[in-house]
Scaffold this motif. Sequence first.
Motif, mmCIF file in Angstrom:
data_model
loop_
_atom_site.group_PDB
_atom_site.id
_atom_site.type_symbol
_atom_site.label_atom_id
_atom_site.label_comp_id
_atom_site.label_asym_id
_atom_site.label_seq_id
_atom_site.Cartn_x
_atom_site.Cartn_y
_atom_site.Cartn_z
ATOM 1 N N ASN A 48 8.194 5.563 -57.741
ATOM 2 C CA ASN A 48 8.951 4.504 -57.067
ATOM 3 C C ASN A 48 9.095 4.801 -55.580
ATOM 4 O O ASN A 48 8.930 3.924 -54.729
ATOM 5 N N VAL A 49 9.420 6.058 -55.264
ATOM 6 C CA VAL A 49 9.629 6.466 -53.870
ATOM 7 C C VAL A 49 8.345 6.326 -53.057
ATOM 8 O O VAL A 49 8.347 5.784 -51.944
ATOM 9 N N ASP A 52 8.430 1.302 -54.304
ATOM 10 C CA ASP A 52 9.486 0.914 -53.367
ATOM 11 C C ASP A 52 9.213 1.465 -51.976
ATOM 12 O O ASP A 52 10.129 1.862 -51.252
ATOM 13 N N ILE A 94 11.227 0.895 -48.681
ATOM 14 C CA ILE A 94 12.525 1.561 -48.483
ATOM 15 C C ILE A 94 12.327 3.020 -48.067
ATOM 16 O O ILE A 94 13.189 3.625 -47.442
ATOM 17 N N LEU A 98 15.218 7.717 -46.615
ATOM 18 C CA LEU A 98 15.779 6.521 -47.235
ATOM 19 C C LEU A 98 16.279 5.564 -46.151
ATOM 20 O O LEU A 98 17.125 5.912 -45.337
ATOM 21 N N GLU A 154 17.789 2.552 -46.579
ATOM 22 C CA GLU A 154 19.029 1.839 -46.904
ATOM 23 C C GLU A 154 19.662 2.473 -48.134
ATOM 24 O O GLU A 154 18.984 3.187 -48.891
ATOM 25 N N ASP A 155 20.936 2.230 -48.336
ATOM 26 C CA ASP A 155 21.609 2.760 -49.520
ATOM 27 C C ASP A 155 20.858 2.279 -50.763
ATOM 28 O O ASP A 155 20.601 1.085 -50.933
ATOM 29 N N THR A 156 20.501 3.228 -51.627
ATOM 30 C CA THR A 156 19.650 2.897 -52.772
ATOM 31 C C THR A 156 20.065 3.709 -53.992
ATOM 32 O O THR A 156 20.411 4.891 -53.873
ATOM 33 N N VAL A 157 19.993 3.100 -55.159
ATOM 34 C CA VAL A 157 20.277 3.797 -56.411
ATOM 35 C C VAL A 157 19.033 4.579 -56.828
ATOM 36 O O VAL A 157 17.943 4.013 -56.976
ATOM 37 N N ILE A 158 19.193 5.892 -56.986
ATOM 38 C CA ILE A 158 18.124 6.767 -57.468
ATOM 39 C C ILE A 158 18.675 7.511 -58.680
ATOM 40 O O ILE A 158 19.610 8.308 -58.553
ATOM 41 N N LYS A 168 24.006 6.529 -56.244
ATOM 42 C CA LYS A 168 23.740 5.654 -55.103
ATOM 43 C C LYS A 168 23.653 6.531 -53.864
ATOM 44 O O LYS A 168 24.652 7.065 -53.382
ATOM 45 N N ALA A 199 21.761 5.774 -46.961
ATOM 46 C CA ALA A 199 20.644 5.696 -46.020
ATOM 47 C C ALA A 199 20.618 6.937 -45.131
ATOM 48 O O ALA A 199 21.662 7.501 -44.800
#
Length: 498
Positions: free
Chosen positions: A92-93, A97, A100, A377, A379-383, A387, A390
């Motif tokens: 995803n990283v 995504d 992001i 990162l 922006e603030d992101t759920v991983i 959460k 950023a």
Amino acid sequence: MGVIANVFGTAVVVYVLQWYFNRRKIYKTFKNLGIPGPDPNLFFGNLWTLRWSKNLSSDCLSEWRQQYGNMYGYYFGVVPHLVVYDLDILRNVLIRDFSIFSNRPKIFQAQAKEIKLALQGLRDTRWKEVRSTLTPTFSMSKLKVLSKFMSESVDKVSEVLKDKARSGEEVDIHEVYQRLTAEVIAVTALAISKDLVRNPHDEFLAAVRKIFRNTMNSAVMVSMYFPGLQSTLAFLAKFSVLGKMSSQVTSNIQNEIDKRKNGLYVNDSGRTDLLQLMLDARKKDKLSRGLSDDDIIANVWSVMLAGYETTSNTLSFCSYLLAKHPDIQEKLLQAILDKFGDGEVTYEGVHEIDYLDQVVSETLRVFTPLPNFKRELAEDTVIGPYKIPAGTAIECSSWEIHHDPDIWPEPYKFKPERFEADQKAARHPMAWIPFGAGPRQCIGMRYALLEIKMSLCKLLRQYRFIPSAKTEFPELNMIPSVTTNPKNGIWLKIEQRI
């Protein structure tokens, strides 16, 4: 005078208090989120432990993983780093995504132009523009042209090894491959005709080696501990030995660009180099701001450094592993002979030998050239269950992934058959990532693999790599560095095949 002293003293106290409470706030990031990890030092974060308490940073990350699990946080100076081992999250990283996570962390705020303007340091839209402009430079058709000059340099290595084989003396194959990759870079990046393979004391080669020996010097470490000093240290670095060498190389590239722009460059050899390909790409680029001279200098410079270090290391490690496993060496030789016999080693041919690809891929797994890489990162992101704010750096320890026994049984054994088609298809796509993954994958990957494979094909037909009295067993001693480096070189004996 007393009033001035009081004002100054008050200002110092206020600054120190602000610095203290700001550090305390940063170092509570992971604790507030409930993410486990080592306690940071107020001055150094966890950087002191990461760099100096263990032989290698990968050893430290491995120990933290055992202690804190597959997701933990630490502080690289004042930058929070979340280390992730879950392969689905990493996909995803790096890929799904990517928008992001498109930037690399800005560890050094006051970066030199050679770092800031190279692909490794560019961010956001500008990175996308430059990457799109430079990508055709590393196309198959362009690399096919460059392969001829790589082949000529490898032939010189063959001459050097012939002398060693005749005398029976041991050879530091790592040092020889450094000469090879430096010459290939000089020829293919700048069309500079330098005989570095046969001249180990050349000034250009010495300068490049010194640059890599000084990548983690005390000034760099202090700038990471105290970001407020980065601008001052960056200015002072220009006057250091390392800074002067870097300036000299970049000045030479600028002079070469000026010659070509002004029609003063005479290409007697008819060679096409990376610099000219980048200049041509600038002319054709109509979609973005194009490449300035500084952009081209930075990216030629970064190709020079990246191509020199990682390629010479991988060739050295592969030769070492083949010396330790003569059965694999002979099987690889047979695959090369089946393809080429005693004929010309061609660009197309080296990419058609499956077992060669397996041997090189397994070498890159066992001795991962870049032990870890990072994304920032946006922006603030759920991983996972957290959460993440950023600005946090998401770190992938490729070394740990490549040596995870749950992914790679007997991970420290050299087994090229791991990369047979059926085994590759059964593995997670993020299980093997020596060049990174996704849109920000190493742009020079094909260039490096071509040089490695062509060198092995040409040299193994003539020589056998054999362990010597100075060959390190059972493992090589490694030196802490940005890349995976042998501490004492790699010593082997060379036997000429009849």
